[in-house]
Scaffold this motif. Structure first.
Motif, mmCIF file in Angstrom:
data_model
loop_
_atom_site.group_PDB
_atom_site.id
_atom_site.type_symbol
_atom_site.label_atom_id
_atom_site.label_comp_id
_atom_site.label_asym_id
_atom_site.label_seq_id
_atom_site.Cartn_x
_atom_site.Cartn_y
_atom_site.Cartn_z
ATOM 1 N N GLU A 1 5.306 -2.733 1.788
ATOM 2 C CA GLU A 1 5.212 -4.164 1.494
ATOM 3 C C GLU A 1 5.334 -5.243 2.606
ATOM 4 O O GLU A 1 6.309 -5.451 2.899
ATOM 5 N N TYR B 1 6.100 3.556 0.651
ATOM 6 C CA TYR B 1 5.220 2.448 0.324
ATOM 7 C C TYR B 1 5.712 1.275 1.267
ATOM 8 O O TYR B 1 6.767 1.075 1.713
ATOM 9 N N SER C 1 6.253 10.570 0.422
ATOM 10 C CA SER C 1 5.383 9.415 -0.140
ATOM 11 C C SER C 1 6.157 7.931 0.292
ATOM 12 O O SER C 1 7.541 8.218 0.120
ATOM 13 N N ALA D 1 2.058 1.712 6.000
ATOM 14 C CA ALA D 1 2.392 2.473 5.179
ATOM 15 C C ALA D 1 2.123 4.141 5.659
ATOM 16 O O ALA D 1 2.915 5.018 5.444
ATOM 17 N N CYS E 1 0.994 -1.207 0.039
ATOM 18 C CA CYS E 1 -0.035 0.026 0.051
ATOM 19 C C CYS E 1 0.863 1.067 -0.001
ATOM 20 O O CYS E 1 2.046 1.322 0.785
ATOM 21 N N GLY E 2 0.443 2.154 -0.681
ATOM 22 C CA GLY E 2 1.409 3.346 -0.904
ATOM 23 C C GLY E 2 0.513 4.638 0.035
ATOM 24 O O GLY E 2 -0.651 4.499 0.325
ATOM 25 N N ASP F 1 -2.807 -0.030 -3.797
ATOM 26 C CA ASP F 1 -2.997 -0.855 -2.724
ATOM 27 C C ASP F 1 -3.994 -2.225 -3.287
ATOM 28 O O ASP F 1 -4.277 -1.929 -4.506
#
Lengths: 782, 163
Positions: free
Chosen positions: A617, A615, A613, A548, A476-477, A533
């Motif tokens: 995982e 991310y 920003s 995230a 998800c970012g 996402d």
């Protein structure tokens, strides 16, 4: 604005020398940011939306279950004033979509089930659209049909999908250890069969989509989807455009619960109507259409063989699962991926095998539904565990504790149970409910006279709690920005479907940046803005999107503290963000107000904005071909106890109390977690006692709330929740996914409690009064 | 256009006049003629309670009532329960107790909850959780599991009993 100092390097300002103590909001009760508008009726749901120049779409569903389409006459519909477009399967190219690419938006040539869409209309009002649909004449030639998966697999059965002449859809095979040898060596071997029903989500907001093509051929679709980024990929082939040309906007929805985790034909049909008319088109289901056409939970027939030694050690387990695929393949027949993990793990089974098969039929098809295959698996395993315990003369608690897995164990499928809390959950559940004493007492009273019998039962399960890697990415970012007034906006890929991720993410930002709730805005309803996402499913959102957001908030925090550090003689490590101030961490004394610092950063000679920003995982694995791999970054267990009263005259089962004990990792939003658990328990209560979508010869018999009985307030038992917190290393936030186990475990706990009360085992939920009364007054099992 | 009938009634405290087809339901009139979309058309047959509004002194499933039958009556919707200044006590309680998840059923649920409590005005100390639950049995919610809904209403009962 005159009071704002733009000079950099300033150390003192108006709020100077104020002291701010450390206050965390993690673990507290935070209300949903969108709740006030929902309470006042201000929220505009997708079903409430009206766009300028909008047309209304309507679908003609077939009234046959398997038939050749001889002809479709749309002339009268097309001639009706106010009708803009009438489409049939002949008017559009063959656009295959779906898990097995076996579905098309509008059917041409033949229909395969009662849901099939044969024509669609776009008109100026809903009423005109309905009148036009009534004017379409379809001539059919009925074909032989097949409804049961067993019959569908027999030679000579009617073929549902021409590309699958043997009617076989998805198949699963897993094997670990020598099952045959373990069976030969077992002291006791028991065989059981279970049948689990069709149930449906009953989202309060019926299915709805609004499609709007622009002049360049790009589609904006307002959708109820709960997986917007995959949705683009899955919708594109059904419309014949590039996924990149689809923008998904997610207005507030009236529930989803897994039902919006796939593309269903009404959505591409809505888009095709928009393309053909050049207008925005809205398509909404009536409640009856919703009951008939929306996906169900996967029904299945299980054959399970279990072995146990006299000392209570499980020796082997062999499971056959036969699924009714229906006429097309949505997510339902993929649910063994999660289901298998419960059969093969959480209790130590040295030798275990699972065979799953879905067979095409002319029945309706299933999708995903909160619990994803584990609802079915847990009903079976938890019932069997009680039967095995009785067989070896052990109580349900001791038998479970003897076979429960421990921290650090890896299941045969590769689920890594690093911080397994199963035994702790079982022990707390037993202790809090005085389980053993009640269980013995009720069992003793079971055969005594008396109309009302009491019972107590336990069930346990395991579920993925760190996402589920079913795509190459399960990440998800998050994009986080702060403006000149220290207001934060978090743009996240995570969807809000009512579950409360808005509150959770708000808390995380508040906590890291030391700002109030009102200063945080979550933006998560537009794929043109949001980063990737994988959607709201697999209990993953707080885990994946939460981490995230945490990463993004920590990056923003670092940037802020580094900037503050440059302006003062305090190092970033010695500072904290509290209540809108940068403070000295040790004594809480304010160094500078946060908004002022942000303006200083922004308007400096070398300006910088706080916009980051990140991310996240999860550390998880795709399964290999043999279904081995650590599918989820972490796993959670739960033990639930149900207490019931059975009216032996009417067969009515009243659940008086549910005690839920669950490993949640770490509580983030106490209000939200309680709400998710109570809501999940209600779904499971329906599965246990009252809900079944009745399908006869492919037709839905009870498409309304009168005949399909969901739980209401008076049936709701007292609920006691206990959160077990664990040290979840896979989650920097500490949280685990929580929202599916409550919808999974209560039903078999209720069935086990009913057995304790009346001595009758139910192999096919729901335990309706009729079924229970018949069992009491007739046979011993149903 | 087909026949329309002019009716007049009080809507959320204000007099209104409107022309409606005789077959139009009250919920459709409120949503389409007045943009009062708080109440939902979620089943259309009086089984789910999402369209609950108050007509004169009782609540009703507005999907089962013809719009023309609103003539001369006093109609209150969720939009008329609070004020521009803020949330009414029941709305506030639902927010604070976390009763609202997707919220689709909540305008109807809150209208019914307000009615249940009003019915017991003066007897608040006798109201039990079971009474509240029974009063809400016509309102379906698929998210909350009802516990926090009953919590919210019980809190309002307590608060109004003490004032």
């Amino acid at each position: 604005m005159s009071s704002i100092e733009l000079k950099t390097g300033e150390k003192k300002s108006g709020g100077i020398n104020k002291v701010f103590s450390k206050k965390t909001v993690i673990g507290t009760r935070v209300t949903k940011p969108d709740a006030p508008d929902k309470a006042t009726g201000k929220t505009i749901y997708i079903n409430d939306m009206v766009l300028p120049r909008m047309l209304y779409g309507k679908i003609l569903h077939t009234d046959r279950v398997h038939a050749r389409i001889i002809s479709i006459d749309t002339s009268a519909a097309k001639a009706l004033p106010g009708v803009h477009v009438v489409l049939t399967g002949e008017d559009i190219p063959l656009l295959k979509f779906g898990t097995m690419r076996d579905n098309v938006p509008l059917k041409a040539g033949k229909v395969r089930c009662i849901r099939d869409e044969v024509a669609a209309v776009a008109a100026e009002t809903e009423q005109i659209a309905a009148e036009a649909i009534a004017l379409i004449k379809v001539e059919y030639e009925d074909l032989p049909a097949v409804f049961s998966p067993t019959e569908a697999l027999q030679e000579g059965a009617p073929v549902v999908q021409e590309d699958h002449p043997d009617n076989r859809s998805l198949a699963y095979k897993f094997s670990h250890g020598d099952v045959a040898a373990a069976e030969a060596d077992s002291d006791i071997v028991l065989e059981h069969e279970f049948v689990v029903p069709y149930v449906t989500h009953c989202c309060m907001g019926p299915g709805c989509a609004i499609a709007d093509f622009d002049s360049a051929g790009k589609l904006t679709i307002y959708s109820q989807t709960q997986y917007p980024y995959n949705y683009k990929m899955d919708l594109a082939p059904a419309i014949g455009i590039h996924p990149g040309d689809i923008r998904v906007i997610q207005p507030p929805v009236g529930g989803a619960f897994g039902s919006k985790l796939d593309v269903y034909p009404f959505e591409p049909i809505c888009a095709l109507l928009s393309k053909a008319s050049g207008r925005p088109v809205k398509l909404t289901f009536s409640r009856e259409e919703e009951f008939i056409n929306s996906p169900t939970r996967q029904p299945a027939e299980f054959k399970i063989k279990s072995g146990v030694n006299k000392d209570g050690t499980l020796t082997f387990r062999s499971v056959d699962c036969l699924m009714n695929n229906g006429a097309y393949t949505s997510w339902g027949p993929t649910t063994p991926i999660i289901q298998m993990r419960t059969f093969t793990g959480h209790f130590r089974v040295p030798a275990v095998e699972y065979n799953g098969l879905a067979a095409y039929t002319n029945s309706v098809y299933a999708g995903s539904f909160r619990g994803y295959g584990n609802v079915q698996a847990t009903y079976v395993t938890a019932s069997v565990m009680d039967m095995l315990a009785e067989e070896v003369g052990m109580d349900p608690i001791a038998f479970r504790l003897k076979n429960a897995q421990d921290p650090g164990e890896v299941t045969p499928q590769g689920s890594k149970l690093d911080d397994c809390k199963l035994k702790e959950c079982i022990e707390i559940a037993a202790q809090k409910t005085d389980f053993l004493s009640k269980h013995e007492t009720y069992a003793g009273l079971c055969k005594q006279p008396g109309r009302i019998k009491r019972g107590i039962g336990i069930a346990t399960s395991i579920h993925n709690a760190g996402g589920a890697k079913i795509h190459k990415s399960d990440g998800c970012g998050s994009i986080l920005k702060l403006d000149d007034y220290a207001r934060a906006t978090l743009i996240t890929g995570a969807s809000e479907i009512g579950q409360g991720i808005d509150a959770v993410l708000t808390q995380i930002v508040m906590d890291e940046l030391g700002i109030p709730k009102a200063d945080v805005t979550i933006v998560n309803n537009d794929t043109a803005l949001g980063p990737w996402d994988v959607g709201v499913h697999a209990s993953r959102t707080t885990f994946v999107a939460g981490n995230a957001a945490l990463q993004a908030a920590r990056a923003a925090r670092k940037q802020i503290l580094d900037a503050a550090s440059k302006q003062s003689n305090v190092s970033a490590e010695e500072m904290d963000l509290r209540q809108g101030h940068v403070v000295q961490a040790d004594n809480g004394v304010s160094i500078v107000k946060l908004d002022k610092l942000l303006r200083q950063m922004h308007f400096a000679d070398e300006p910088e904005l706080v916009m980051v920003s990140e991310y996240f995982e999860p550390d998880s694995e795709l399964e290999d071909r043999n279904h081995v791999g650590n599918l989820s970054a972490t796993w959670a267990h739960g033990a639930y106890v149900a207490e019931v009263e059975v009216d032996t005259e009417t067969g009515e089962v009243k659940v008086t109390k549910i005690t839920a004990v669950q490993d949640v990792g770490r509580v983030i939003n106490r209000l939200g977690i309680e709400g998710q658990m109570e809501g999940g328990i209600s779904v499971s209560l329906g599965y246990a006692l009252s809900e079944e979508l009745l399908i006869q010869d492919g037709k839905v018999l009870n498409p309304n709330f009168r005949d399909y009985k969901v739980p209401t307030a008076p049936e709701t038992p007292e609920i006691e929740l206990h959160f077990v917190e664990s040290d979840c290393k896979a989650s920097p936030l500490g949280s685990k996914g929580i929202a599916e186990l409550p919808a999974i475990i209560p039903a078999p706990a209720i069935a086990n409690a009913v057995y304790n009360a009346i001595g009758i085992r139910f192999f096919a939920p729901p335990l309706t009064p009729e079924k229970v009364a018949r069992a009491i007054h007739g046979a011993t099992t149903q | 256009m087909s026949l329309e009938i002019e009716i007049g009634f009080t809507l959320n405290g204000r007099p209104v006049k409107v022309r409606v087809p005789p077959t139009m339901t009250a919920v459709s009139m409120l949503r389409e003629k007045f943009d009062l979309t708080g109440g939902k058309l979620a089943c259309g047959e009086g089984e789910c309670g999402a369209c609950t509004v108050k007509i004169d002194n009782r609540t009703i499933n507005s999907c089962l009532m013809f719009a023309v039958d609103c003539d001369g009556r006093e109609v209150q919707t969720i939009e008329g329960l609070g004020s521009v200044k803020g949330l009414e006590i029941m709305q506030q309680a639902f927010v604070e107790h976390g009763a609202i998840q997707c919220g689709y059923c909540m305008p109807g649920m809150i209208m019914q909850a307000r009615y249940v409590v009003d019915q017991n005005a003066g007897n608040e100390h006798k109201v039990t959780r079971d009474d509240i639950a029974r009063g809400l049995e016509g309102n379906v919610c698929r998210c909350s599991g009802y516990t926090k809904v009953v919590d919210a209403v019980a809190a309002v009962v307590l608060e109004e009993a003490s004032t």
